[in-house]
Design an enzyme around this catalytic site. Sequence first.
Site, PDB file in Angstrom:
ATOM      1  CE  LYS A  22       5.782   3.809  12.671  1.00 48.00           C
ATOM      2  NZ  LYS A  22       6.051   3.068  11.419  1.00 48.00           N
ATOM      3  CG  ASN A  23       8.500  -0.544  11.474  1.00 52.19           C
ATOM      4  OD1 ASN A  23       7.600   0.279  11.320  1.00 52.19           O
ATOM      5  ND2 ASN A  23       9.775  -0.249  11.246  1.00 52.19           N
ATOM      6  NE  ARG A  92       3.288   2.709   1.909  1.00 52.25           N
ATOM      7  CZ  ARG A  92       3.225   2.737   0.579  1.00 52.25           C
ATOM      8  NH1 ARG A  92       2.683   3.770  -0.014  1.00 52.25           N
ATOM      9  NH2 ARG A  92       3.695   1.764  -0.145  1.00 52.25           N
ATOM     10  CB  CYS A 116       6.994   9.477   6.462  1.00 56.20           C
ATOM     11  SG  CYS A 116       6.947   9.647   8.250  1.00 56.20           S
ATOM     12  NE  ARG A 121       6.619   5.125   2.120  1.00 51.71           N
ATOM     13  CZ  ARG A 121       6.601   5.056   3.461  1.00 51.71           C
ATOM     14  NH1 ARG A 121       7.474   4.324   4.093  1.00 51.71           N
ATOM     15  NH2 ARG A 121       5.701   5.726   4.147  1.00 51.71           N
ATOM     16  N   PRO A 122       5.381   3.067  -4.280  1.00 50.87           N
ATOM     17  CG  PRO A 122       6.136   2.174  -6.289  1.00 50.87           C
ATOM     18  CD  PRO A 122       6.583   3.019  -5.134  1.00 50.87           C
ATOM     19  CB  ILE A 123       0.436   0.096  -3.394  1.00 47.89           C
ATOM     20  CG1 ILE A 123      -0.587   0.627  -4.410  1.00 47.89           C
ATOM     21  CG2 ILE A 123       0.620   1.085  -2.253  1.00 47.89           C
ATOM     22  CD1 ILE A 123      -1.993   0.778  -3.817  1.00 47.89           C
ATOM     23  CG  ASP A 124       2.769  -0.263  -9.112  1.00 49.15           C
ATOM     24  OD1 ASP A 124       2.013   0.465  -8.452  1.00 49.15           O
ATOM     25  OD2 ASP A 124       3.271   0.075 -10.195  1.00 49.15           O
ATOM     26  CG  LEU A 125       6.523  -4.506  -5.598  1.00 52.45           C
ATOM     27  CD1 LEU A 125       7.676  -4.485  -4.606  1.00 52.45           C
ATOM     28  CD2 LEU A 125       6.836  -5.438  -6.754  1.00 52.45           C
ATOM     29  CG  ASP A 304      12.893   3.131   9.195  1.00 53.08           C
ATOM     30  OD1 ASP A 304      12.626   3.819   8.199  1.00 53.08           O
ATOM     31  OD2 ASP A 304      12.094   2.319   9.685  1.00 53.08           O
ATOM     32  NE  ARG A 397       3.228   8.246  11.150  1.00 50.67           N
ATOM     33  CZ  ARG A 397       4.067   7.720  10.269  1.00 50.67           C
ATOM     34  NH1 ARG A 397       5.044   8.432   9.754  1.00 50.67           N
ATOM     35  NH2 ARG A 397       3.911   6.485   9.860  1.00 50.67           N
TER      36      ARG A 397
END
Length: 416
Positions: A22-23, A92, A116, A121-125, A304, A397
Amino acid sequence: MDSIRIQGGIALQGKVRIQGSKNASLPILAATLLCEESSLIRNCPRIADVYSMVSLLKSLGCSIRWQETGIAVDSSQVQRAEMPRDAVRGMRSSLCLLGALIGRCKEVVMEHPGGCVIGERPIDLHLSALGQMGVEFVEESGRLKAFSHRLHGAAVSLPFPSVGATENIILAGVTADGNTVLEGAAREPEISALCRFLQRCGAWIEGVGTGRLVIHGGRRLCGTDFTVPADRIVAGTYLFGCMGTGGSVLLEQAPEDEMQSVLAVALQMGGHVYSSEEGIYVQAPARPAAVELVTAPYPGFPTDLQSLVLAVETRGTGCSRIEERIFENRFRIVEELEKMGASVETRESKSVLVHGVETLRGACVEARELRGGAALVVAGLMAEGETIVAGCPYIYRGYENIGRDFRELGARVASV
């Protein structure tokens, strides 16, 4: 079907084939946006997240055909760079389209991504790194708009090896003017798979598999034929299912080289692990030994699979300590396991003590995220009596058919 019914108490026996990753599939599908010809992506798992990504790509103008051996993607007609609201909110991994669409269309309009609930899990990076490459961001009516007048290479250093940020930098970098040097890159095998796909398409990327990547931008990317590797997390799920039930299984095509930290934990639990050309053979003890476990970025133990170990150790022979260092909401499974008779002591928000009990009992429990849901299925396999796991759309998923796979190993599992 929203629930899975399990009659527990059967040791798993036999063999099961491990599906495609999946990943790895999701960022590779996103990367097809950068190709001038069609690509065939083989061994893509038929899971909800892949179907969602396919729908997103179609909405952007891609022509996609499912074939017996994989997915054929032709992105030659893509011009639109605005993603549908509902699709992004529920997934996500749609975030990896950010770097690809910036590279293809020089602009993106999207919702803040969902998925999930396992932490902030911020998207700042992502935003900071792409900003260094000439991308500008604005908020409009609650949506994120990104655009670049000139996408260029940059020297980028990540303070944390974020998988998603690394993928976005790679996807933007292969089409940018000049070279991008990324320090602190994530080293997960899925990153290497993305790089190998792009290299097959004509990209020049150095340092694959290390924390320092050099991405030489501006090269023409053509289509290719690529096979997605096996899913190490699915393999780990079935491995720990075996460890929890006291069985012996062959995990066909499991990626041994990518699972060294997982196999080490199985050995600590008292399991016997053998590798061959067919895959990984696992033989479990009657009850697992206690372990000390700390999650970490690859090559450390994957977050995970933390909930799988937690579920298995509820029937361990001692007291296990599990510490979560990646996401802060990975212990939501504890309350559900306690309904089954587990004894788990929470220490602050990032560690638990798991006191092994002789038996678990079946109960009605609810999955609240993907891997925690799979862990509840494993707990049901270990328990006496009947367990019903609700909230299974989360599980679908990431698993093609978790019930079928466990049935192949002798378990009594049915979707309801």
